[in-house]
Design a protein around this motif. Structure first.
Motif, mmCIF file in Angstrom:
data_model
loop_
_atom_site.group_PDB
_atom_site.id
_atom_site.type_symbol
_atom_site.label_atom_id
_atom_site.label_comp_id
_atom_site.label_asym_id
_atom_site.label_seq_id
_atom_site.Cartn_x
_atom_site.Cartn_y
_atom_site.Cartn_z
ATOM 1 N N PRO A 58 0.820 -1.199 0.000
ATOM 2 C CA PRO A 58 0.000 0.000 0.000
ATOM 3 C C PRO A 58 0.863 1.262 0.000
ATOM 4 O O PRO A 58 1.941 1.274 0.573
ATOM 5 N N THR B 256 -2.947 5.414 0.837
ATOM 6 C CA THR B 256 -4.023 4.443 1.040
ATOM 7 C C THR B 256 -3.959 3.910 2.459
ATOM 8 O O THR B 256 -2.913 3.967 3.104
ATOM 9 N N ARG B 257 -5.081 3.398 2.925
ATOM 10 C CA ARG B 257 -5.080 2.771 4.247
ATOM 11 C C ARG B 257 -5.959 1.537 4.206
ATOM 12 O O ARG B 257 -6.975 1.501 3.522
ATOM 13 N N ARG B 258 -5.532 0.528 4.918
ATOM 14 C CA ARG B 258 -6.243 -0.743 4.967
ATOM 15 C C ARG B 258 -7.482 -0.578 5.828
ATOM 16 O O ARG B 258 -7.430 -0.019 6.925
ATOM 17 N N GLU C 258 -8.523 -1.657 0.544
ATOM 18 C CA GLU C 258 -7.709 -0.462 0.745
ATOM 19 C C GLU C 258 -8.530 0.762 0.414
ATOM 20 O O GLU C 258 -9.060 0.873 -0.694
ATOM 21 N N LEU D 42 -8.776 4.549 -0.550
ATOM 22 C CA LEU D 42 -7.976 5.560 -1.228
ATOM 23 C C LEU D 42 -8.249 6.925 -0.606
ATOM 24 O O LEU D 42 -9.239 7.095 0.115
ATOM 25 N N TRP E 16 -11.890 8.631 0.510
ATOM 26 C CA TRP E 16 -12.884 7.608 0.856
ATOM 27 C C TRP E 16 -12.889 7.406 2.370
ATOM 28 O O TRP E 16 -11.846 7.409 3.011
ATOM 29 N N GLN F 51 -10.688 4.636 -9.586
ATOM 30 C CA GLN F 51 -10.728 4.419 -8.135
ATOM 31 C C GLN F 51 -11.640 3.255 -7.760
ATOM 32 O O GLN F 51 -11.292 2.461 -6.879
ATOM 33 N N ARG G 269 -9.763 0.151 -8.470
ATOM 34 C CA ARG G 269 -8.722 -0.095 -7.464
ATOM 35 C C ARG G 269 -9.304 -0.647 -6.167
ATOM 36 O O ARG G 269 -8.723 -1.546 -5.557
ATOM 37 N N LEU G 270 -10.431 -0.104 -5.752
ATOM 38 C CA LEU G 270 -11.070 -0.625 -4.537
ATOM 39 C C LEU G 270 -11.488 -2.071 -4.746
ATOM 40 O O LEU G 270 -11.300 -2.920 -3.866
ATOM 41 N N SER H 33 -8.531 -4.401 -4.620
ATOM 42 C CA SER H 33 -7.972 -4.574 -3.276
ATOM 43 C C SER H 33 -8.885 -5.385 -2.358
ATOM 44 O O SER H 33 -8.486 -5.731 -1.244
#
Length: 171
Positions: free
Chosen positions: A16, A20-22, A33, A35, A38, A159, A162-163, A166
């Motif tokens: 990551p 980004t954050r888990r 993750e 973005l 979010w 985006q 990407r979500l 992940s």
């Protein structure tokens, strides 16, 4: 290096970035993750059920709801596609001005899937929906339902992809 300016380097695959954050929701059984821009928010429905929403800036721009679906017995061949087609014909088509724009394959390292992209109207505003149907095992399809006003949501395809890439079910 481009004309003496160092080019940014991408982080190693699967790692990551600082932006980004888990996010994990053990109760719902998944992680992904988040973005920049979010955030997650818990709401309570009238019947007392807890609903997790993942929102981009404002609900009107993009709203994600995740749901786990059991594969019905009559959807044995490509269950993710079967569930997508069933939802389009059984419920989505009844939304005002519904138009199915695209149905395409969408796969991640964890799942095979189908992506539905469609438009409709809500309270007179043009809206876009992007639903990812991800089959993670022989019994489960996860549905990631993104919706937002078309003027915002159409710019967020990268985006939302990407979500979805992940997304991981929790063991």
């Amino acid at each position: 290096m481009a004309q003496g300016i160092p080019l940014p380097t991408a982080p190693p695959a699967g790692e990551p970035t600082a932006a980004t954050r888990r996010f994990a929701d053990p109760e719902a059984g998944f992680e992904l993750e988040l973005l920049p821009g979010w955030r997650s928010e818990n709401t309570v429905e009238n019947d007392g059920r807890r609903v997790l929403e993942i929102i981009y800036r404002d609900r009107s721009q993009s709203l994600l709801r995740v749901r786990r679906e059991a594969i019905p017995p009559d959807c044995s061949d490509e269950p993710h596609r079967c569930l997508a087609e069933r939802e389009a014909t059984d419920s989505l088509q009844f939304r005002p001005d519904f138009q199915l724009k695209k149905r395409e394959r969408f796969s991640t390292s964890m799942a095979r899937g189908t992506l539905l992209t469609f438009t409709f109207r809500r309270v007179g505003k043009p809206m876009t929906g992007r639903y990812y149907y991800l089959q993670t095992d022989d019994q489960t399809v996860w549905v990631l339902r993104f919706e937002g006003e078309t003027r915002f949501h159409d710019t967020l395809r990268y985006q939302t992809d990407r979500l979805a890439y992940s997304f991981r079910p929790l063991p």
